[in-house]
Design a protein around this motif. Sequence first.
Motif, PDB file in Angstrom:
ATOM      1  N   VAL A  57       0.831  -1.208   0.000  1.00 50.93           N
ATOM      2  CA  VAL A  57       0.000   0.000   0.000  1.00 50.93           C
ATOM      3  C   VAL A  57       0.863   1.256   0.000  1.00 50.93           C
ATOM      4  N   GLN A  58       2.045   1.193   0.626  1.00 50.26           N
ATOM      5  CA  GLN A  58       2.937   2.354   0.626  1.00 50.26           C
ATOM      6  C   GLN A  58       3.580   2.569  -0.735  1.00 50.26           C
ATOM      7  N   VAL A  59       3.953   1.494  -1.411  1.00 51.13           N
ATOM      8  CA  VAL A  59       4.530   1.615  -2.751  1.00 51.13           C
ATOM      9  C   VAL A  59       3.517   2.217  -3.716  1.00 51.13           C
ATOM     10  N   LEU A  60       2.280   1.757  -3.648  1.00 51.12           N
ATOM     11  CA  LEU A  60       1.243   2.281  -4.540  1.00 51.12           C
ATOM     12  C   LEU A  60       0.931   3.746  -4.249  1.00 51.12           C
ATOM     13  N   ASP A  61       0.884   4.101  -2.967  1.00 47.26           N
ATOM     14  CA  ASP A  61       0.611   5.497  -2.609  1.00 47.26           C
ATOM     15  C   ASP A  61       1.728   6.407  -3.103  1.00 47.26           C
ATOM     16  N   TRP A  62       2.977   5.955  -2.968  1.00 53.82           N
ATOM     17  CA  TRP A  62       4.119   6.727  -3.473  1.00 53.82           C
ATOM     18  C   TRP A  62       4.038   6.892  -4.983  1.00 53.82           C
ATOM     19  N   ASP A  63       3.721   5.828  -5.694  1.00 56.46           N
ATOM     20  CA  ASP A  63       3.613   5.898  -7.144  1.00 56.46           C
ATOM     21  C   ASP A  63       2.520   6.886  -7.549  1.00 56.46           C
ATOM     22  N   ARG A  64       1.393   6.807  -6.878  1.00 57.08           N
ATOM     23  CA  ARG A  64       0.247   7.656  -7.200  1.00 57.08           C
ATOM     24  C   ARG A  64       0.541   9.129  -6.974  1.00 57.08           C
ATOM     25  N   THR A  65       1.315   9.437  -5.954  1.00 62.77           N
ATOM     26  CA  THR A  65       1.531  10.837  -5.568  1.00 62.77           C
ATOM     27  C   THR A  65       2.850  11.424  -6.072  1.00 62.77           C
ATOM     28  N   HIS A  66       3.591  10.645  -6.875  1.00 60.83           N
ATOM     29  CA  HIS A  66       4.854  11.137  -7.433  1.00 60.83           C
ATOM     30  C   HIS A  66       4.885  10.940  -8.950  1.00 60.83           C
ATOM     31  N   GLN A  67       3.833  11.366  -9.594  1.00 66.31           N
ATOM     32  CA  GLN A  67       3.747  11.244 -11.053  1.00 66.31           C
ATOM     33  C   GLN A  67       4.572  12.308 -11.769  1.00 66.31           C
ATOM     34  N   PHE A  68       4.763  13.462 -11.103  1.00 69.34           N
ATOM     35  CA  PHE A  68       5.461  14.573 -11.754  1.00 69.34           C
ATOM     36  C   PHE A  68       6.611  15.077 -10.894  1.00 69.34           C
ATOM     37  N   CYS A  69       7.618  15.610 -11.559  1.00 68.41           N
ATOM     38  CA  CYS A  69       8.815  16.094 -10.888  1.00 68.41           C
ATOM     39  C   CYS A  69       8.486  17.310 -10.031  1.00 68.41           C
ATOM     40  N   GLY A  70       8.934  17.291  -8.786  1.00 70.72           N
ATOM     41  CA  GLY A  70       8.704  18.418  -7.901  1.00 70.72           C
ATOM     42  C   GLY A  70       9.610  19.600  -8.185  1.00 70.72           C
ATOM     43  N   ARG A  71      10.634  19.412  -9.040  1.00 73.57           N
ATOM     44  CA  ARG A  71      11.548  20.501  -9.371  1.00 73.57           C
ATOM     45  C   ARG A  71      11.151  21.209 -10.662  1.00 73.57           C
ATOM     46  N   CYS A  72      10.824  20.431 -11.717  1.00 76.20           N
ATOM     47  CA  CYS A  72      10.558  21.072 -13.008  1.00 76.20           C
ATOM     48  C   CYS A  72       9.190  20.748 -13.593  1.00 76.20           C
ATOM     49  N   GLY A  73       8.447  19.812 -12.972  1.00 78.03           N
ATOM     50  CA  GLY A  73       7.108  19.505 -13.430  1.00 78.03           C
ATOM     51  C   GLY A  73       7.010  18.458 -14.520  1.00 78.03           C
ATOM     52  N   GLU A  74       8.153  17.913 -14.961  1.00 76.70           N
ATOM     53  CA  GLU A  74       8.149  16.889 -16.010  1.00 76.70           C
ATOM     54  C   GLU A  74       7.566  15.583 -15.466  1.00 76.70           C
ATOM     55  N   HIS A  75       6.991  14.779 -16.346  1.00 71.95           N
ATOM     56  CA  HIS A  75       6.461  13.477 -15.944  1.00 71.95           C
ATOM     57  C   HIS A  75       7.614  12.556 -15.542  1.00 71.95           C
ATOM     58  N   MET A  76       7.494  11.951 -14.360  1.00 73.34           N
ATOM     59  CA  MET A  76       8.564  11.096 -13.844  1.00 73.34           C
ATOM     60  C   MET A  76       8.548   9.727 -14.523  1.00 73.34           C
ATOM     61  N   GLU A  77       9.721   9.107 -14.623  1.00 70.93           N
ATOM     62  CA  GLU A  77       9.859   7.780 -15.194  1.00 70.93           C
ATOM     63  C   GLU A  77      10.297   6.794 -14.118  1.00 70.93           C
ATOM     64  N   GLN A  78       9.773   5.581 -14.193  1.00 74.03           N
ATOM     65  CA  GLN A  78      10.135   4.543 -13.239  1.00 74.03           C
ATOM     66  C   GLN A  78      11.575   4.088 -13.477  1.00 74.03           C
ATOM     67  N   HIS A  79      12.366   4.021 -12.402  1.00 81.50           N
ATOM     68  CA  HIS A  79      13.727   3.503 -12.516  1.00 81.50           C
ATOM     69  C   HIS A  79      13.667   2.011 -12.816  1.00 81.50           C
ATOM     70  N   LEU A  80      14.552   1.531 -13.650  1.00 78.96           N
ATOM     71  CA  LEU A  80      14.485   0.149 -14.108  1.00 78.96           C
ATOM     72  C   LEU A  80      14.961  -0.863 -13.074  1.00 78.96           C
ATOM     73  N   THR A  81      15.880  -0.452 -12.205  1.00 80.26           N
ATOM     74  CA  THR A  81      16.475  -1.425 -11.275  1.00 80.26           C
ATOM     75  C   THR A  81      16.338  -1.044  -9.810  1.00 80.26           C
ATOM     76  N   GLU A  82      15.781   0.123  -9.508  1.00 84.56           N
ATOM     77  CA  GLU A  82      15.598   0.561  -8.134  1.00 84.56           C
ATOM     78  C   GLU A  82      14.147   0.944  -7.897  1.00 84.56           C
ATOM     79  N   ARG A  83      13.734   0.917  -6.613  1.00 81.20           N
ATOM     80  CA  ARG A  83      12.416   1.413  -6.257  1.00 81.20           C
ATOM     81  C   ARG A  83      12.520   2.934  -6.181  1.00 81.20           C
ATOM     82  N   ALA A  84      12.494   3.551  -7.364  1.00 82.37           N
ATOM     83  CA  ALA A  84      12.712   4.991  -7.462  1.00 82.37           C
ATOM     84  C   ALA A  84      12.097   5.509  -8.750  1.00 82.37           C
ATOM     85  N   LYS A  85      11.930   6.830  -8.793  1.00 85.60           N
ATOM     86  CA  LYS A  85      11.483   7.506 -10.007  1.00 85.60           C
ATOM     87  C   LYS A  85      12.480   8.606 -10.335  1.00 85.60           C
TER      88      LYS A  85
END
Length: 271
Positions: free
Chosen positions: A106-134
Motif C-alpha cells: 500500500v505504501q509503494v502504490l501510494d508513493w507511485d500515485r503521488t509522485h507522477q510529476f517532478c517536484g523541481r521542473c514539473g516533467e512526468h517522472m519515469e520509473q527507474h528500471l532497477t531501483e524502487r525509485a522515479k
Amino acid sequence: MEQTFIPLVVSREIRQSPAWWFAFAGNRLLVLEDEDRAGLPCLVDPATAELYCVRRHYLGVLEGRDCYAVELGTHAVVPEGMALHGLRALYGRLNDDLFAIAGRAVQVLDWDRTHQFCGRCGEHMEQHLTERAKRCPSCGLTNYPRLSPAVIVLVRRDDKVLLARSQNFVGGFYSTLAGFVEVGESLEETVQREIREEVGIEVEDIRYFGSQPWPFPNSLMIGFTARHASGEIQIDNVEIKDAGWFHRDNMPNIPGKLSIARKLIDSYLEG
C-alpha cells in the motif's frame, strides 16, 4: 514460523505460475472472504478474474511465489466471494506474512500515485528500471518512496509506566508517547523533545527496543525505553488529553496487538 520474503524490484522471469496479488482500491485491500479469516487472490494474472489494474509493482518473492502490488481501476467490480477492507480491519484475519507485505504494497502504490510529476521542473517522472525509485528525464531529480521516521517510548518511574491518552485516540485507550523525527535531530533527541513537549518531564537511560513499519500512511516506528529523570506531568492540552503513571495491577484500556506500542507495554507487564 515466519515465511521468508525476499524483496525485489525486478521480476525474476516471465510469470507462468500463480502469484500473490495485493490489489488495492485506494487504501482498501481485495481479499477472499472466509468467515473469520481472509485470504489473498493467488492468480497467474488478475485479468482472469476481470480485475483490471491502473498501476503495478513487483514486490519480491514469498517462499518461491511472486508478489505484486496493484491498484484497481476506479470502477473496479469486486468479484463474488471477495471484499475490500482497510488493513487495520484485516489484522488477525490475514496471514501475518501476507499482512506485512500488504503494508509494504500500500505504501509503494501510494508513493507511485503521488509522485507522477517532478517536484523541481514539473516533467512526468519515469520509473527507474532497477531501483524502487522515479527519475525525472529532464532535470535528473530522483525520488524514492517516502518514509517518515517516528519514535515511540515507554517511560518507567520506579515500578510504574507513563501512558497517555491522545486527543485523537478513538475508544479512550492510553498508549506510549510518540512523535515524528524533525530535520537535524538524532532519535535520542526526538525522544527527549517529544516527552518534554507533551508531558513536561525529562528522561534518561534511553535504550533501543525495536522497530515496526507502520503503513498508516508511511511511518517507521522506532521503539525505545527510558527512565524518568525529573519533573512532574504537565500535559500540553494540544496533543495529549490525559497522562499518568500506571502500575501493572491497575492498567487502563491499552492498544491492540497490532502496534509496537502494545509490544512495549507487554514487555513491562511481563516483567
